[in-house]
Design a protein around this motif. Sequence first.
Motif, PDB file in Angstrom:
ATOM      1  N   ARG A  73       0.833  -1.207   0.000  1.00 30.27           N
ATOM      2  CA  ARG A  73       0.000   0.000   0.000  1.00 30.27           C
ATOM      3  C   ARG A  73       0.866   1.255   0.000  1.00 30.27           C
ATOM      4  O   ARG A  73       2.042   1.221   0.372  1.00 30.27           O
ATOM      5  N   ASP A  74       0.241   2.336  -0.380  1.00 31.40           N
ATOM      6  CA  ASP A  74       0.980   3.582  -0.604  1.00 31.40           C
ATOM      7  C   ASP A  74       1.646   4.104   0.661  1.00 31.40           C
ATOM      8  O   ASP A  74       2.774   4.589   0.612  1.00 31.40           O
ATOM      9  N   PHE A  75       0.970   4.024   1.812  1.00 33.52           N
ATOM     10  CA  PHE A  75       1.555   4.624   3.012  1.00 33.52           C
ATOM     11  C   PHE A  75       2.786   3.852   3.472  1.00 33.52           C
ATOM     12  O   PHE A  75       3.739   4.442   3.984  1.00 33.52           O
ATOM     13  N   GLU A  89       3.124  -0.531  11.435  1.00 31.14           N
ATOM     14  CA  GLU A  89       2.344  -0.246  10.243  1.00 31.14           C
ATOM     15  C   GLU A  89       1.676  -1.496   9.661  1.00 31.14           C
ATOM     16  O   GLU A  89       0.534  -1.443   9.226  1.00 31.14           O
TER      17      GLU A  89
END
Length: 299
Positions: A168-170, A188
Motif C-alpha cells: 500500500r501507498d503509506f 504499520e
Amino acid sequence: MRADLLRGWKVRFGLAVLAFFVLLAIFGPLINEHLLGVDPRANDLDAIAAPPSTEHLLGTTQFGQDVLAQTIAGARGSMFVGFLAATVGTLIAVLVGVPAGYFRGSADNGLNFLTNLFLVMPVLPLILIVAGYMQGTGLWMIALIVGLFGWSGGARTLRAQALSVSSRDFVLAMRMLGEPHRRLIFFEVLPHLTGWIAAMFLHGIIGGVMAEAGLAFLGISDSGAISWGTMIQAAQQQSAVLRGFWWWFVPPGLCIALIGTAATLVNFGVDELSNPKLRQARRSVVKRTRTLRAAGSEA
C-alpha cells in the motif's frame, strides 16, 4: 475499535464464557478443596456410578469419583493445552508469515518453502505418531506438539495479508523516507493484521482443546492427568454410553462444545469489525433498524 467490538452480543457472550472457563481453570483446585470439599481423585465406595444427587451434583464415575470435581479439575488441563497450543502456533505463524510477505525475495522463498513443507504434511497422523512415541510426557508436550504442527495454514494467510499491506501507498512512502523495517512491521503492518491474528488464536484454542480430547480418547495422553479428554476416555473404556451413565461424559463434552461456541462467536465479532464489507453491512442494518423504529414511534 475496542468499544465497537464489545458492543456486539456475540463478542460479549463469547468472552464471558471464555473468561468463566479461564477463571475455572485458575481457581478450580480452590473450588474443589474449599467450596466442594471433594478430591477429584478420591473414591467414594458408597456411591459407585451414582446419578446426580444432592451429595454429588453431577453424579459419580464407575470408580466413585465425583464428576463435578473432575470437570472443574479438568478445565485446567484442557484450557492449558488450548491456550499454549494456540500461543505457540500463532507465534510461529506470525514469525514466519509476516516477514515472508513483507521482505519478499529470497526471504519469502525460504519461509514459503518451510510453510509449504508443513502445509502438505499429514498433520493428524504426525501428531499421533509423535505423541505416541512420547506417551506419558504430559499436557505440556501435547500442547507443544499441537502448536508446532498447526501453524502452517495461519502463516500462509498472514503472508498473503502482509504482502497486500506492505504494497500500500503509506508503507511504500515510509520506506522511501527511510523508516526502519522493524518499525514498519510492528507499527504499520501488524496493526492491520490484528483481526486475522485474533481469529487464528481463537481457532488455535479450539484446535488445542479438541486435539487434547481426541488424543486422550485414543489413549495417547498422560493417564495421571485430569482433563476433559481423559474423562471422556475413561467413560468410553467403561462403556458409559451403553450403560446409561450419561452424567459421566455429558459434562466434559458440553464444556468442550461451549469453548468451541464461545471462541467461534468472538471470531465472528472480530471478523465483523475487521472486515470492511461486513462492517459496512452491519452499519447499514443498524441505520435501517433505527429508521424503522423512529417511523414506528411517530406512527
